[in-house]
Scaffold this motif. Sequence first.
Motif, PDB file in Angstrom:
ATOM      1  N   LEU A 200      13.552  -5.739  26.355  1.00 50.73           N
ATOM      2  CA  LEU A 200      12.221  -6.178  25.956  1.00 50.73           C
ATOM      3  C   LEU A 200      11.185  -5.093  26.222  1.00 50.73           C
ATOM      4  CD1 LEU A 200      12.341  -9.901  27.125  1.00 50.73           C
ATOM      5  CD2 LEU A 200      12.467  -9.022  24.791  1.00 50.73           C
ATOM      6  N   VAL A 201      11.368  -4.345  27.286  1.00 50.98           N
ATOM      7  CA  VAL A 201      10.482  -3.204  27.535  1.00 50.98           C
ATOM      8  C   VAL A 201      10.645  -2.160  26.441  1.00 50.98           C
ATOM      9  CG1 VAL A 201      10.006  -1.274  29.105  1.00 50.98           C
ATOM     10  CG2 VAL A 201      10.407  -3.566  30.033  1.00 50.98           C
ATOM     11  N   LEU A 202      11.892  -1.908  26.037  1.00 52.28           N
ATOM     12  CA  LEU A 202      12.149  -0.955  24.960  1.00 52.28           C
ATOM     13  C   LEU A 202      11.573  -1.453  23.639  1.00 52.28           C
ATOM     14  CD1 LEU A 202      15.836   0.090  25.767  1.00 52.28           C
ATOM     15  CD2 LEU A 202      13.756   1.460  26.085  1.00 52.28           C
ATOM     16  N   ALA A 203      11.586  -2.767  23.428  1.00 54.36           N
ATOM     17  CA  ALA A 203      11.011  -3.330  22.204  1.00 54.36           C
ATOM     18  C   ALA A 203       9.518  -3.050  22.146  1.00 54.36           C
ATOM     19  CB  ALA A 203      11.277  -4.829  22.145  1.00 54.36           C
ATOM     20  N   TRP A 204       8.861  -3.089  23.273  1.00 55.20           N
ATOM     21  CA  TRP A 204       7.429  -2.790  23.322  1.00 55.20           C
ATOM     22  C   TRP A 204       7.181  -1.296  23.110  1.00 55.20           C
ATOM     23  CZ3 TRP A 204       5.142   0.257  27.242  1.00 55.20           C
ATOM     24  CH2 TRP A 204       3.750   0.352  27.165  1.00 55.20           C
ATOM     25  N   ARG A 205       8.088  -0.469  23.667  1.00 53.25           N
ATOM     26  CA  ARG A 205       7.907   0.986  23.596  1.00 53.25           C
ATOM     27  C   ARG A 205       8.299   1.562  22.247  1.00 53.25           C
ATOM     28  NH1 ARG A 205       7.203   5.383  22.791  1.00 53.25           N
ATOM     29  NH2 ARG A 205       7.240   7.250  24.111  1.00 53.25           N
ATOM     30  N   PHE A 206       9.320   0.995  21.582  1.00 55.40           N
ATOM     31  CA  PHE A 206       9.828   1.533  20.327  1.00 55.40           C
ATOM     32  C   PHE A 206       9.774   0.453  19.235  1.00 55.40           C
ATOM     33  CE2 PHE A 206      12.033   3.812  23.757  1.00 55.40           C
ATOM     34  CZ  PHE A 206      11.650   5.118  23.457  1.00 55.40           C
ATOM     35  N   PRO A 207       8.671   0.381  18.524  1.00 53.04           N
ATOM     36  CA  PRO A 207       8.499  -0.685  17.516  1.00 53.04           C
ATOM     37  C   PRO A 207       9.587  -0.697  16.446  1.00 53.04           C
ATOM     38  CG  PRO A 207       6.425   0.459  17.939  1.00 53.04           C
ATOM     39  CD  PRO A 207       7.488   1.239  18.644  1.00 53.04           C
TER      40      PRO A 207
ATOM     41  N   ARG B 210      12.197  -3.065  17.414  1.00 52.19           N
ATOM     42  CA  ARG B 210      11.730  -4.357  17.938  1.00 52.19           C
ATOM     43  C   ARG B 210      12.496  -5.538  17.356  1.00 52.19           C
ATOM     44  NH1 ARG B 210       5.616  -4.148  18.040  1.00 52.19           N
ATOM     45  NH2 ARG B 210       6.167  -2.673  19.714  1.00 52.19           N
ATOM     46  N   TRP B 211      12.681  -5.545  16.026  1.00 52.69           N
ATOM     47  CA  TRP B 211      13.362  -6.673  15.409  1.00 52.69           C
ATOM     48  C   TRP B 211      14.801  -6.797  15.899  1.00 52.69           C
ATOM     49  CZ3 TRP B 211      12.423 -11.038  13.033  1.00 52.69           C
ATOM     50  CH2 TRP B 211      11.190 -11.239  12.423  1.00 52.69           C
ATOM     51  N   ARG B 212      15.483  -5.672  16.004  1.00 53.28           N
ATOM     52  CA  ARG B 212      16.879  -5.714  16.450  1.00 53.28           C
ATOM     53  C   ARG B 212      16.978  -6.198  17.897  1.00 53.28           C
ATOM     54  NH1 ARG B 212      20.195  -0.558  13.952  1.00 53.28           N
ATOM     55  NH2 ARG B 212      19.793  -1.035  11.765  1.00 53.28           N
ATOM     56  N   ILE B 213      16.074  -5.721  18.724  1.00 50.79           N
ATOM     57  CA  ILE B 213      16.110  -6.124  20.133  1.00 50.79           C
ATOM     58  C   ILE B 213      15.832  -7.616  20.267  1.00 50.79           C
ATOM     59  CG2 ILE B 213      14.904  -5.905  22.330  1.00 50.79           C
ATOM     60  CD1 ILE B 213      14.621  -2.890  21.694  1.00 50.79           C
ATOM     61  N   LEU B 214      14.787  -8.093  19.622  1.00 53.11           N
ATOM     62  CA  LEU B 214      14.461  -9.512  19.714  1.00 53.11           C
ATOM     63  C   LEU B 214      15.582 -10.367  19.134  1.00 53.11           C
ATOM     64  CD1 LEU B 214      10.667  -9.435  18.766  1.00 53.11           C
ATOM     65  CD2 LEU B 214      11.690  -9.609  21.051  1.00 53.11           C
TER      66      LEU B 214
ATOM     67  N   PRO C 217      13.553 -12.724   8.429  1.00 52.59           N
ATOM     68  CA  PRO C 217      12.969 -12.225   7.173  1.00 52.59           C
ATOM     69  C   PRO C 217      13.314 -10.776   6.832  1.00 52.59           C
ATOM     70  CG  PRO C 217      11.307 -12.298   8.892  1.00 52.59           C
ATOM     71  CD  PRO C 217      12.536 -12.951   9.459  1.00 52.59           C
ATOM     72  N   ILE C 218      13.881 -10.018   7.772  1.00 55.72           N
ATOM     73  CA  ILE C 218      14.237  -8.634   7.473  1.00 55.72           C
ATOM     74  C   ILE C 218      15.733  -8.444   7.682  1.00 55.72           C
ATOM     75  CG2 ILE C 218      11.971  -7.879   8.301  1.00 55.72           C
ATOM     76  CD1 ILE C 218      13.523  -6.553  10.660  1.00 55.72           C
ATOM     77  N   ASN C 219      16.230  -7.333   7.183  1.00 50.93           N
ATOM     78  CA  ASN C 219      17.644  -7.000   7.342  1.00 50.93           C
ATOM     79  C   ASN C 219      17.830  -6.249   8.660  1.00 50.93           C
ATOM     80  OD1 ASN C 219      20.315  -6.325   7.127  1.00 50.93           O
ATOM     81  ND2 ASN C 219      20.069  -4.943   5.392  1.00 50.93           N
ATOM     82  N   VAL C 220      18.269  -6.955   9.692  1.00 51.89           N
ATOM     83  CA  VAL C 220      18.430  -6.320  11.003  1.00 51.89           C
ATOM     84  C   VAL C 220      19.599  -5.341  11.022  1.00 51.89           C
ATOM     85  CG1 VAL C 220      17.349  -8.183  12.316  1.00 51.89           C
ATOM     86  CG2 VAL C 220      19.807  -8.272  11.820  1.00 51.89           C
ATOM     87  N   PHE C 221      20.444  -5.395   9.994  1.00 57.25           N
ATOM     88  CA  PHE C 221      21.591  -4.495   9.917  1.00 57.25           C
ATOM     89  C   PHE C 221      21.332  -3.306   8.998  1.00 57.25           C
ATOM     90  CE2 PHE C 221      23.468  -8.658  10.995  1.00 57.25           C
ATOM     91  CZ  PHE C 221      24.081  -8.308  12.186  1.00 57.25           C
ATOM     92  N   ALA C 222      20.070  -3.081   8.636  1.00 56.10           N
ATOM     93  CA  ALA C 222      19.744  -1.933   7.787  1.00 56.10           C
ATOM     94  C   ALA C 222      20.148  -0.641   8.485  1.00 56.10           C
ATOM     95  CB  ALA C 222      18.241  -1.929   7.487  1.00 56.10           C
ATOM     96  N   ARG C 223      20.417   0.377   7.705  1.00 58.32           N
ATOM     97  CA  ARG C 223      20.912   1.651   8.255  1.00 58.32           C
ATOM     98  C   ARG C 223      19.970   2.251   9.282  1.00 58.32           C
ATOM     99  NH1 ARG C 223      25.396   4.155   9.346  1.00 58.32           N
ATOM    100  NH2 ARG C 223      26.214   3.643   7.275  1.00 58.32           N
ATOM    101  N   THR C 224      18.668   2.246   9.021  1.00 60.30           N
ATOM    102  CA  THR C 224      17.697   2.805   9.959  1.00 60.30           C
ATOM    103  C   THR C 224      17.037   1.679  10.715  1.00 60.30           C
ATOM    104  OG1 THR C 224      17.298   4.675   8.492  1.00 60.30           O
ATOM    105  CG2 THR C 224      15.658   4.249  10.210  1.00 60.30           C
ATOM    106  N   ALA C 225      16.974   1.807  12.048  1.00 59.67           N
ATOM    107  CA  ALA C 225      16.414   0.744  12.886  1.00 59.67           C
ATOM    108  C   ALA C 225      15.012   0.386  12.451  1.00 59.67           C
ATOM    109  CB  ALA C 225      16.418   1.186  14.348  1.00 59.67           C
ATOM    110  N   GLY C 226      14.761  -0.908  12.285  1.00 61.25           N
ATOM    111  CA  GLY C 226      13.434  -1.385  11.979  1.00 61.25           C
ATOM    112  C   GLY C 226      13.083  -1.378  10.508  1.00 61.25           C
ATOM    113  N   ARG C 227      13.910  -0.805   9.633  1.00 61.93           N
ATOM    114  CA  ARG C 227      13.587  -0.793   8.215  1.00 61.93           C
ATOM    115  C   ARG C 227      13.960  -2.138   7.586  1.00 61.93           C
ATOM    116  NH1 ARG C 227      15.929   4.061   4.828  1.00 61.93           N
ATOM    117  NH2 ARG C 227      14.398   5.115   6.134  1.00 61.93           N
ATOM    118  N   PRO C 228      13.080  -2.750   6.802  1.00 70.67           N
ATOM    119  CA  PRO C 228      13.398  -4.044   6.173  1.00 70.67           C
ATOM    120  C   PRO C 228      14.590  -3.942   5.233  1.00 70.67           C
ATOM    121  CG  PRO C 228      11.048  -3.568   6.083  1.00 70.67           C
ATOM    122  CD  PRO C 228      11.717  -2.320   6.547  1.00 70.67           C
TER     123      PRO C 228
END
Length: 206
Positions: A68-75, A78-82, A195-206
């Motif tokens: 959760l700290v990393l989710a705050w630090r690296f947006p 964030r979706w993957r962590i949550l 609502p987003i693809n959490v398995f997208a190739r690049t972290a955080g990309r929809p």
Amino acid sequence: MRRLGFGVAGCIFFGVFFLLGSVVGVNPDPGWLLTREASWVNHSTLVAWWFTFLGYAYALGPMCVVLLVLAWRFPQWRWRILFSVVMLVASWQSADFFQHFFARPRRLDWVVRHETAYGFPSSHAAIATGFYLLWSVFLWRSALRGRAGWAVLVSALAVGIMWSRLALGAHYLTDVLAGAILAAAIVALGAALVPINVFARTAGRP
């Protein structure tokens, strides 16, 4: 289509899970399988215990705090962590619920620690699949340097946790399989709902 595919996969996994539960019922595994399972018990016990420890709240709680700290630090993560934290809790609590639903007694040839809760499905196997294996996929699908090595390492932890439940005599093999299938169902349905693809190739990309 992506979300529909995950939804269908989740329903199929749930169907397989309930089918397995209806087959094993409250009985031990069949004799031919019990003989094989007995040969796995009490080997590399200290190693097995450390793997099992990774499936307890003592280890998972601090991991979630760090995530959760990393989710705050690296947006971008964030979706993957949550998602992973929610899947961890959902897999864990679902396994606990279905243990009471199926009420299958634990095996009796345990070592180190006698766990008296019902055995089907294995909550450790559900956590190993719904959290550790999930993270191995996230890492593999990321742009991190050395992603393959990290993914293999986390996958090995997941497999080690599931193996440890057999080595410690804490579960039947079908308990472990059921826990993995249940978590796969939950992750697939979770991926269908977000609502987003959490398995997208690049972290955080929809």
